[in-house]
Design an enzyme around this catalytic site. Structure first.
Site, PDB file in Angstrom:
ATOM      1  N   THR A   1      -7.965   2.919   9.618  1.00 24.14           N
ATOM      2  CA  THR A   1      -7.881   3.673  10.876  1.00 24.14           C
ATOM      3  C   THR A   1      -8.956   3.282  11.890  1.00 24.14           C
ATOM      4  OG1 THR A   1      -7.131   5.490   9.497  1.00 24.14           O
ATOM      5  CG2 THR A   1      -7.547   6.004  11.789  1.00 24.14           C
TER       6      THR A   1
ATOM      7  N   ASP B   1       0.841  -1.195   0.000  1.00 22.73           N
ATOM      8  CA  ASP B   1       0.000   0.000   0.000  1.00 22.73           C
ATOM      9  C   ASP B   1       0.881   1.252   0.000  1.00 22.73           C
ATOM     10  OD1 ASP B   1      -2.374   1.456   0.253  1.00 22.73           O
ATOM     11  OD2 ASP B   1      -2.319   1.411   2.446  1.00 22.73           O
TER      12      ASP B   1
ATOM     13  N   ASN C   1     -10.039   0.861   0.735  1.00 23.46           N
ATOM     14  CA  ASN C   1      -9.026   0.758   1.794  1.00 23.46           C
ATOM     15  C   ASN C   1      -9.621   1.231   3.104  1.00 23.46           C
ATOM     16  OD1 ASN C   1      -7.381   0.112  -0.350  1.00 23.46           O
ATOM     17  ND2 ASN C   1      -5.727   1.481   0.274  1.00 23.46           N
TER      18      ASN C   1
ATOM     19  N   GLY D   1      -9.064   5.899   2.315  1.00 20.93           N
ATOM     20  CA  GLY D   1      -9.757   6.631   3.383  1.00 20.93           C
ATOM     21  C   GLY D   1     -11.172   6.128   3.567  1.00 20.93           C
TER      22      GLY D   1
ATOM     23  N   SER E   1     -12.394   4.313   5.952  1.00 18.60           N
ATOM     24  CA  SER E   1     -12.859   4.340   7.349  1.00 18.60           C
ATOM     25  C   SER E   1     -13.711   5.575   7.568  1.00 18.60           C
ATOM     26  CB  SER E   1     -11.667   4.464   8.303  1.00 18.60           C
ATOM     27  OG  SER E   1     -10.940   3.288   8.390  1.00 18.60           O
TER      28      SER E   1
HETATM   29 ZN   LIG Z   1      -4.377   5.270   1.076  1.00 22.03          ZN
END
Ligand SMILES: [Zn+2]
Length: 286
Positions: free
Chosen positions: A233, A81, A230, A209, A211
């Site tokens: 967090t 990543d 993805n 992002g 989350s």
């Molecule tokens: Zn990322």
């Protein structure tokens, strides 16, 4: 079983759903994510972010991720990543990662293209897939508490088209309203932009992002062509919150393995809820 990003994205295209990409900077995350995917019988992407190198070196975690992917009952892609330098990315490919993300999003357009083309050649020699990014996402992977205006760096659909045509990447990471880390205010996603990029490129779109985005918004972006999300967090925070709760309630001696298992339990539950939504079939909008 260990598979490539291309393999899991083909499953997602057929089903009109998204596959979750989760970072694994510790065993609690890796095992929590895998057990959640297995319980749902859903494919999953296990990732190592270059920014997590100080918590978990690539040479240590790479073989663990690959072995756990091979042992798993579900298709698992092992992905690098946000690889920002090419030698690091080559190291992941040499370890056997089945996918890499090259992140040249902060570079000038032509330089991003030239570097991405180079990564495509390196990955092709290993049979691995490539994700690349155009447009900038605020906040480093795993960062917390920031409050920039993401609209300043949204992906331009025409540039995305040119980028995909000239690189031949397998998946395109775009910026359309999400940020890495914790959201300080509710994210407002530009759904029309996602649809337009998808229409012009025909490629699986990657949402970073993920989350803190509502379940409804997940469904909307998936219907418009997002195939990889993805998410990190909030699962990491769920693990930490459960540890805090148990520590506050603990009467006797606490050992480190107790802390790890509390974290893993909460990560598992959070990821399972998340994958359940990603894995639902949506009605395509484009
Ligand atoms: Zn990322």
């Amino acid at each position: 079983m260990l598979v490539t990003l291309k393999d899991v994205l083909e499953i997602a295209e057929k089903r009109t759903c998204a596959i979750g990409g989760f970072n694994g900077p510790n065993l609690a995350s890796i095992l929590g994510v895998l057990s959640a995917a297995e319980e749902l019988n859903a494919p999953v992407i296990l990732m190592h972010a270059q920014s997590h190198e100080s918590y978990m070196p690539l040479e240590v975690v790479g073989p663990i991720l690959l072995r756990e992917a091979e042992r798993s009952s579900v298709p698992v892609c092992v992905h690098l990543d946000h690889g920002v330098d090419i030698p690091y990315l080559e190291k992941a490919l040499n370890l056997g990662f089945t996918s890499v993300m090259y992140d040249g999003s902060t570079l000038p357009f032509e330089e991003n293209i030239a570097n991405t083309q180079k990564v495509i050649r390196l990955a092709a020699a290993k049979g691995a897939s490539v994700e690349a990014e155009i447009g900038v996402m605020h906040g480093a992977e795993g960062s917390v508490d920031h409050d920039e205006d993401p609209a300043s760096v949204y992906t331009d659909p025409e540039s995305a088209k040119e980028f995909v045509e000239r690189t031949g990447i397998d998946a395109l990471a775009c910026s359309f309203g999400t940020v890495h880390g914790i959201y300080l205010k509710e994210p407002k996603l530009d759904f029309d932009r996602v649809a337009k990029i998808r229409k012009l490129t025909g490629k699986p779109i990657v949402m970073h992002g993920g989350s803190g985005v509502s379940h409804d918004d997940y469904r909307k972006v998936i219907a418009r062509g997002v195939r990889k999300i993805n998410y990190y967090t909030y699962m990491a925070r769920a693990g930490a919150d459960n540890v805090k709760k148990h520590l506050a309630e603990a009467k006797g001696t606490v050992l480190f393995e107790h802390i790890e298992s509390w974290a893993m339990e909460a990560i598992h539950d959070d990821v399972k809820k998340t994958i359940s939504v990603f894995w639902e079939s949506q009605t395509p909008v484009v």
